[in-house]
Design a protein around this motif. Structure first.
Motif, mmCIF file in Angstrom:
data_model
loop_
_atom_site.group_PDB
_atom_site.id
_atom_site.type_symbol
_atom_site.label_atom_id
_atom_site.label_comp_id
_atom_site.label_asym_id
_atom_site.label_seq_id
_atom_site.Cartn_x
_atom_site.Cartn_y
_atom_site.Cartn_z
ATOM 1 N N UNK A 142 0.696 -1.093 0.019
ATOM 2 C CA UNK A 142 -0.106 -0.098 0.073
ATOM 3 C C UNK A 142 1.026 1.344 -0.045
ATOM 4 N N UNK A 143 0.679 2.166 -1.032
ATOM 5 C CA UNK A 143 1.543 3.447 -0.949
ATOM 6 C C UNK A 143 1.024 4.779 -0.907
ATOM 7 N N UNK A 144 -0.302 4.603 -0.638
ATOM 8 C CA UNK A 144 -1.147 5.956 -0.073
ATOM 9 C C UNK A 144 -2.582 5.830 -0.082
ATOM 10 N N UNK A 145 -3.379 6.799 0.375
ATOM 11 C CA UNK A 145 -4.784 6.630 0.693
ATOM 12 C C UNK A 145 -5.286 8.150 0.771
ATOM 13 N N UNK A 146 -6.363 8.350 0.190
ATOM 14 C CA UNK A 146 -7.197 9.715 0.138
ATOM 15 C C UNK A 146 -8.464 9.630 -0.039
ATOM 16 N N UNK A 147 -9.170 10.519 0.033
ATOM 17 C CA UNK A 147 -10.497 10.862 0.203
ATOM 18 C C UNK A 147 -10.710 11.398 -1.416
ATOM 19 N N UNK A 148 -11.410 10.360 -2.063
ATOM 20 C CA UNK A 148 -11.920 10.880 -3.472
ATOM 21 C C UNK A 148 -12.877 12.157 -3.412
ATOM 22 N N UNK A 192 -4.211 3.239 -2.769
ATOM 23 C CA UNK A 192 -3.332 2.846 -3.753
ATOM 24 C C UNK A 192 -2.695 1.830 -3.448
ATOM 25 N N UNK A 193 -2.885 0.624 -4.325
ATOM 26 C CA UNK A 193 -2.053 -0.476 -4.249
ATOM 27 C C UNK A 193 -1.324 -0.790 -5.380
ATOM 28 N N UNK A 214 -2.509 4.398 7.959
ATOM 29 C CA UNK A 214 -3.628 5.339 7.513
ATOM 30 C C UNK A 214 -3.591 6.725 8.455
ATOM 31 N N UNK A 215 -3.277 7.869 7.853
ATOM 32 C CA UNK A 215 -3.413 8.790 8.739
ATOM 33 C C UNK A 215 -4.741 9.409 9.246
#
Length: 218
Positions: free
Chosen positions: A8-14, A25-26, A160-161
């Motif tokens: 896992x390289x990132x995460x966001x609220x679309x 983001x995988x 996850x922040x």
């Protein structure tokens, strides 16, 4: 057969989403690019590894219903199942990055929601573990399509922040929370609302609280 690794390289609220969603983001890597991947039917179980972070006094108080008294956390602090997700990974040879959408609920009867809500006033990260399974379709000898399962040992961790969860809640549930009631309880509450001429559900609950505290007549 391909040897796949996941990260896992990132995460966001679309920005545009019809329902509360976190977008991870995988990154999927193939150790044997000589055997190109045609596609992957991927599934993942997401767990919250609660023991991998520290908690302030406010969070400890809110987590009482989940883990009990803090002095017992050495025995009760455990991983929680968050959700199951799935996606289809398209064809690639060496490496590809895909989106892994996770629908989120704010139902406080769900244990994972109680946990995540308890961290909304804190900083830091939410420790997650992704356990992968599914099926790999790849190009074998002489270009023939081959099928193989993803080993159960395939997993990845991600921090996850907390700010991502706060942003999600602020966007879809601004200054609000959800509470599910049994129909009989709702009908009684609705009758109370009508009988007292209360215009909103907030005022209805506040009126009941004031009555319980002896500030108004029930």
């Amino acid at each position: 057969m391909p040897e796949l690794d996941f990260a896992l390289v990132g995460a966001e609220v679309p920005v545009a989403a019809a329902a509360p969603t976190l977008l991870f983001r995988l990154q999927v890597s193939n150790r044997l690019p000589a055997e190109p991947v045609r596609s992957v039917a991927l599934r993942a179980q997401i767990q919250i590894e609660a023991a991998r972070r520290q908690y302030g006094p406010a969070a400890q108080a809110l987590l009482l219903e989940v883990f009990g008294e803090p002095w017992r956390w050495g025995e009760t602090l455990r991983s929680l199942l968050w959700t199951h997700v799935g996606t289809v990974v398209p064809a690639f040879e060496e490496q590809i990055e895909v989106e892994l959408p996770v629908l989120c609920t704010y139902d406080f009867e769900v244990v994972s929601t109680k946990y995540l809500a308890a961290l909304e006033s804190e900083e830091g990260t939410i420790p997650l573990r992704f356990l992968f399974s599914g099926t790999v379709f790849y190009e074998g000898a002489e270009g023939r399509l081959q099928v193989a399962p993803i080993p159960w040992s395939k997993e990845a961790t991600f921090e996850l922040p907390v700010r991502c969860w706060r942003e999600l809640i602020a966007r879809f549930y601004p200054a609000s929370a959800w509470l599910r009631l049994q129909r009989q309880v709702f009908d009684r509450l609705y009758a109370y609302k009508l009988a007292h001429g209360l215009p909103t559900w907030d005022e209805t609950v506040l009126h009941l609280l004031a009555a319980a505290e002896g500030k108004v007549k029930p």
